[in-house]
Design a protein around this motif. Structure first.
Motif, short mmCIF file in Angstrom:
data_model
loop_
_atom_site.label_atom_id
_atom_site.label_comp_id
_atom_site.label_asym_id
_atom_site.label_seq_id
_atom_site.Cartn_x
_atom_site.Cartn_y
_atom_site.Cartn_z
N ALA A 1 -2.35 0.96 -4.01
CA ALA A 1 -2.19 2.02 -3.00
C ALA A 1 -3.18 3.14 -3.31
CB ALA A 1 -0.76 2.55 -3.03
N GLY B 1 0.79 -1.22 0.00
CA GLY B 1 0.00 0.00 0.00
C GLY B 1 0.83 1.28 0.00
N ASN B 2 0.28 2.28 0.69
CA ASN B 2 0.88 3.62 0.67
C ASN B 2 2.30 3.63 1.22
OD1 ASN B 2 -1.64 4.32 -0.22
ND2 ASN B 2 -2.28 5.32 1.68
#
Length: 421
Positions: free
Chosen positions: A242, A207-208
């Protein structure tokens, strides 16, 4: 008329980090490019194989510290009438039609040129630049000087005849590999990003956070001259699931890198993704203009740039008016819209105080018109930087000093005309 031909010649050793970026850059020469000649002066076999795979002609030579001899050996690898000398850490920017016209000058013209000098700068945004005879006829000139190489005519006692190519015709910029403390800081940034990525991978976190770490490492790698490593990081970040702002940041960075390396179809695909995913339209337009400019499509780039005032990337980086105006001026000059180019240049000098960088171009665009007329134009545009403008123009050839004196006369005689409201 036979189309001019040019070969690119490089000397490489085992310290080269990003030969790939340089070799991709020379693709901008298009139909002018006959071949790329790589002279290996102590270079690793891995590096030379990479050059061969890119299509370059490679010769494994020896390195005894004599760069001039190595450059001459590289030039002997081709029979092209013109040679362009590059270093592995450099990139090329060229207007193909303008360079074609320059290379096609009659060989028996008065003052027949041995070489063409181009602007060489360290980094795209660098203010300081030098002019070096990087394009030359190998039958008429060669390099001499074991310690400090320089180009000289083959015929003893004769001076080198060199023409100046405008920066809009051909220029070279060097990837600045930082030294000392700055390099150490970047190496530490890469190490921190390595550790963060290892932890994220071991814990199965994506993800981020993963995209952020990959973008951070790619930027540090790029600053160190490792474009291949940066490219790998950004391609990986692009595929991570993300949040859109994070993926957009990776795509924007990847787009600029692809443009610099000549991967225009990939850059256009990423720009289309940015538009579809809600990216800033002005920033997408800025990137699109860069693609067209790099492909020699100056009018298309100009039409886009003249509608922009500023653009903002996903991480808040602003492409400000001076940068846009500079590109607009270059494109307008390429397509012959000289009054438009002059207008941009006046704004850059008068409104933005960039006389040191653009003063010479201002005088070129103004041409034989009166010094007083140019002084009036600068005053009308903006009076806040008159002292700096006058100082910069004074250091240039005529009519620079005359324009500077006219500016000083106005300030002395009519202070109200230059008062900041």
């Amino acid at each position: 008329m036979t189309a001019p031909r040019i070969a690119v010649c490089l000397v490489v050793n085992d310290e080269v980090r990003d030969l790939h970026g340089c070799l991709q850059s020379v693709r901008q020469l298009g139909h002018l490019l006959t071949e790329v000649c790589v002279y290996g002066a102590g270079a690793t076999e891995q590096l030379l194989n990479a050059a061969r795979q890119s299509g370059a002609k490679v010769h494994e030579g020896q390195w005894d510290g004599d760069l001039a001899a190595a450059r001459n050996a590289a030039a002997c690898m081709t029979d092209a009438p013109w040679v362009l000398v590059l270093e592995p850490g450099e990139r090329l920017r060229v207007d193909i039609p303008a360079l074609t016209k320059l290379l096609a000058l009659p060989e028996r013209m008065v003052g027949e040129p041995d070489a063409i000098a181009v602007e060489v700068s360290r980094g795209r945004a660098a203010g300081a630049a030098t002019r070096e005879p990087r394009v030359y006829r190998p039958e008429r000139a060669h390099f001499v000087g074991a310690l400090e190489d320089r180009l000289e005519p083959m015929e003893p006692g004769r001076e080198l005849v060199s023409l100046n190519a405008g920066v809009e015709v051909c220029s070279v910029w060097a990837v600045v590999v930082p030294q000392g403390d700055q390099r150490d800081r970047l190496v530490r940034r890469v190490a921190r990003a390595d550790a963060a990525l290892a932890k994220l991978t071991s814990e199965g976190i994506g993800g981020n956070d993963l995209v952020t770490a990959l973008v951070e490492r790619s930027r540090a790698r790029r600053a160190l001259g490792d474009d291949d490593g940066a490219l790998a990081d950004l391609n990986r970040a692009r595929r991570v699931r993300a949040g859109e702002p994070y993926r957009r940041r990776a795509r924007e960075d990847l787009t600029t890198l692809l443009i610099e390396h000549g991967y225009f179809s990939g850059a256009n695909k990423l720009i289309a993704e940015l538009r579809a995913d809600g990216g800033d339209d002005d920033y997408s337009d800025w990137l699109t203009a860069q693609v067209h400019a790099a492909q020699g499509q100056a009018r298309v780039a100009w039409d886009i740039l003249r509608k922009l005032e500023s653009a903002t990337s996903s991480d808040g980086t602003v492409v400000a008016s001076p940068q846009i105006l500079t590109e607009q001026m270059i494109m307008a000059n390429r397509i012959g819209e000289l009054e438009e180019a002059l207008e941009c240049c006046v704004d850059l000098v008068a409104k933005h105080g960039l006389a040191l960088r653009h003063g010479r171009m201002l005088l070129k665009l103004w041409g034989p018109r009166s010094a007083d007329g140019l002084a009036d134009l600068l005053i009308q545009a903006d009076a806040r930087h008159l002292d700096e403008v006058a100082a910069a123009l004074s250091a240039l050839p005529e009519p620079g000093p005359s324009v500077a004196q006219a500016l000083r006369d106005v300030r002395a005689e009519k202070p109200a005309a230059v008062r900041i409201m």
